[in-house]
Design a protein around this motif. Structure first.
Motif, PDB file in Angstrom:
ATOM      1  N   LEU A   1      57.619  38.714  24.676  1.00  9.71           N
ATOM      2  CA  LEU A   1      56.490  39.589  24.999  1.00  9.71           C
ATOM      3  C   LEU A   1      57.027  40.869  25.626  1.00  9.71           C
ATOM      4  O   LEU A   1      58.107  40.879  26.221  1.00  9.71           O
TER       5      LEU A   1
ATOM      6  N   PHE B   1      48.892  32.351  27.938  1.00 10.57           N
ATOM      7  CA  PHE B   1      49.586  32.887  26.770  1.00 10.57           C
ATOM      8  C   PHE B   1      48.638  32.990  25.582  1.00 10.57           C
ATOM      9  O   PHE B   1      48.543  34.021  24.920  1.00 10.57           O
TER      10      PHE B   1
ATOM     11  N   ALA C   1      48.339  36.894  25.465  1.00  5.58           N
ATOM     12  CA  ALA C   1      49.604  37.393  24.919  1.00  5.58           C
ATOM     13  C   ALA C   1      49.487  37.795  23.453  1.00  5.58           C
ATOM     14  O   ALA C   1      48.705  37.225  22.706  1.00  5.58           O
TER      15      ALA C   1
END
Lengths: 260, 399
Positions: B105, B206, B210
């Motif tokens: 990321l 996440f 994300a």
């Protein structure tokens, strides 16, 4: 009834060449409670063996030993050890104080084998006893810092701390000079009389022996009663014999080498 | 009663009076006991260190690593994976489980955005892998409900952020389609020199926030299950079967990790025990030697004690007790020395990492040490005690 009674006691040992050596022969002796008895004799006549048998450290080869009505021969080793601790106090020629222990610890040592209250109060009792023999201020002194006379006084305190019925003294003045020996014997007589204990002293010192009420002579393993220092008489060693003579015609004091 | 107390008091007196002799004889015994106890304790500590190291990298005994990689062009969705994982965890009542996936990321640092290796995990991961933050904390259950993501980063990450500690509650922007500010909860140590920034993110955060780098490859979550070792084999089969059935079109793998490791296993244990035993034997022999010499030296004393009314039993027990009391004391000193040494071992320097669960000083080792010392004392005292009893009282007094 006598406190202790030996009847026809013999003690012999087998020598390395298989011969039998008789140390004591037909010894008969009776001692009452509180009585003071002296046994005189030259070295090697069996004095110490007699004392060891009396003090249950040794056993007779034959004959009978009755202690306060109990035939000793029937007691087990353990029971004999107990009677020894309970009834006898020993005073040795070489004092035999335990090294590395203070006077107090030495006197308390026999009380380690006592039971009950006596065991737990051993240091108090020992301190009282040392005080009685005039060493109340030397409780924490090591034996090697004490004079010969003081050491023997500690030994006397140790012999008496369990209030024995018989005190067995083996040449108690043997390692002391005449004056100190006299003082120690006076103390021993005094304390023994105080506590009502019988005192059996073996010695070759006639002056020490003369303090007793009854006297015996041990020669060649045979025990015979004798009279020492009867009124108007002195006793001297003549060869192997203590011989009494009138004070006025006393035999001159003979030197050691002349006697031999 | 007074007999036993008397014998012990007598034994103690003897030791007190012959301090130097006793001390010399006992050094060997104390050292041997210290060695036996210390080595056992150190080995336990080493075991723990090795175990913790292993568990950090591979999970605790026994961790089942479950993966289901798509074999065809159609991959199950994240929801499908989640549903299947949840079912498995619930079905088998697994207490500690974590979904895991690796991704990359982009985070915005003061000197520009930078890709960061990210591991998305569940809260249990911290316990399962013994994660020890050097600052801050690991995730808690409540963190899953945050309105913004939280991260646990490594030291390199923090350094890149230009922050030295968490006292200022630092945050960092997580880039992507919808950038979001993340809170830094904790910092873990950098694993190796030049590791670069890494971060842990909660699995749920996440999936919610994300935007994984597509160039990094498909994101396939794994499942870690911490199960009792005795059930590991059975569960491996069951989980493999369930996953294959629940996620068709995937290649399911289940393998076990985090086996225990015992440095004291097998030969090593015997070697260590043998060395300790030989040391103890030598100490004991020294003691016999000195005790024998002393008994001969003390024959007169024993005779005098017999004249006080000491029975043969008492003399035997007394001499034996001297030896036992002495070795028990030496054993005690040995154990104490071992404790002092073990407690002062620079664990970090020797084992490379600090211990999370420092094993307590092994009581069993201390007890074995004490038992050995007492036994050696009794054996060493036996011969002098027999000699003492056989002493003839009359000879002893005249000695």
């Amino acid at each position: 009834m006598a406190l202790l009674e030996l009847t026809d006691v013999t003690r012999s040992v087998r020598l390395p060449d298989d011969r039998i050596l008789a140390i004591l022969q037909g010894v008969t002796l009776s001692v009452d409670a509180g009585e003071h008895v002296a046994v005189v004799g030259r070295s090697g006549t069996g004095k110490s063996t007699l004392l060891n048998i009396l003090g249950l450290l040794d056993a007779p080869t034959s004959g009978e030993y009755v202690l306060d009505g109990t035939p000793i021969g029937r007691l087990s080793g353990r029971a004999r050890a107990r009677r020894r601790g309970d009834d006898f106090g020993f005073v040795f020629q070489q004092f035999n104080l335990l090294p590395g222990r203070t006077a107090l610890e030495n006197v308390a040592a026999p009380l380690m084998y006592a039971r009950g209250k006596t065991f737990w109060r051993r240091f108090t009792l020992a301190a009282q006893m040392l005080d009685r023999v005039g060493l109340g201020d030397r409780l924490d002194t090591m034996p090697d810092k004490l004079s010969g006379g003081e050491q023997q006084r500690v030994a006397i305190a140790r012999a008496l701390v369990r209030r024995p019925r018989v005190i067995l003294a083996d040449e108690p003045t043997g390692a002391l000079d005449v004056e100190t020996g006299g003082e120690v014997m006076s103390l021993l007589d005094e304390i023994a009389s105080e506590s009502g204990a019988a005192l059996i002293a073996i010695t070759h010192d006639l002056a020490v022996a003369a303090r007793a009420q009854r006297h015996y002579r041990l020669a060649g393993g045979v025990l015979l009663p004798i009279v020492l220092n009867a009124p108007g008489q002195v006793t001297e060693w003549i060869g192997d014999l203590p011989v009494s003579a009138p004070l006025a015609t006393a035999v001159p004091i003979t030197l050691e080498e002349d006697r031999a | 009663m007074t007999g036993i107390v008397g014998a012990i008091v007598e034994a103690w007196d003897e030791l007190r009076i012959h301090k130097l002799r006793v001390l010399l004889a006992l050094i060997g015994v104390a050292v041997a006991v210290c060695a036996i106890t210390g080595i056992t304790a150190a080995a336990q500590m080493m075991n723990q260190a090795v175990k913790e190291q292993t568990e950090r990298s591979g999970g605790r005994a026994t961790t089942l690593m479950v993966s289901a990689y798509p074999t065809g062009s159609v991959a199950p969705t994240g929801e499908q994976y989640d549903a299947e994982f949840t079912q498995i965890v619930e079905r088998y009542g697994v207490e500690y489980a974590s979904r895991e996936l690796y991704s990359q990321l982009t985070f915005r640092f003061p000197n520009g955005a930078q890709p960061v290796q990210v591991q998305a995990v569940d809260v249990d991961y911290g316990v399962m892998r013994r994660v020890q933050p050097v600052q801050g904390t690991w995730f808690a259950e409540a963190d899953a409900d945050r309105f913004a993501p939280a991260v646990v980063v490594n030291e390199d990450f923090l350094e890149l952020l230009g922050v030295s500690d968490l006292s200022g509650h630092p945050t960092v922007m997580l880039g992507g389609k919808t950038p979001v500010r993340t809170t830094i909860l904790g910092v873990v140590a950098t694993q190796w020199e030049g590791e670069g920034p890494t971060a842990f993110l909660l699995y749920d955060h996440f999936t919610r926030w994300a935007s994984p780098d597509v160039q990094y490859g498909p994101v396939v979550p794994n499942l870690s299950l911490w199960v009792p070792p005795e059930m590991a084999d059975e569960l491996t089969e069951l989980v493999r079967r369930d996953m294959s059935a629940g996620l068709p079109g995937t290649q399911t793998d289940v393998y076990q990790q985090g086996g225990g490791f015992d440095v004291l296993e097998g030969g090593a244990r015997w070697v260590i025990t043998g060395i300790g035993g030989v040391a103890l034997l030598l100490g004991g022999l020294g003691l016999v030697n000195i005790a024998l010499v002393t008994v001969r030296y003390r024959i007169r004393e024993i005779g005098i004690r017999r004249s006080f009314g000491a029975t043969s039993g008492r003399v035997f027990f007394g001499v034996l007790m001297e030896s036992v009391v002495a070795t028990v004391l030496a054993g005690l000193l040995g154990v104490m020395a071992a404790i002092v040494i073990i407690k002062n071992i620079p664990v970090e320097r020797i084992f490379g990492a600090g211990l999370q669960d420092v094993p307590p000083f092994p009581l069993s080792a201390a007890l074995v040490g004490m038992a050995c010392a007492t036994a050696v004392g009794a054996l060493a005292g036996l011969i002098p005690a027999i000699v003492a009893v056989r002493v003839k009282v009359i000879d002893a007094i005249r000695y």
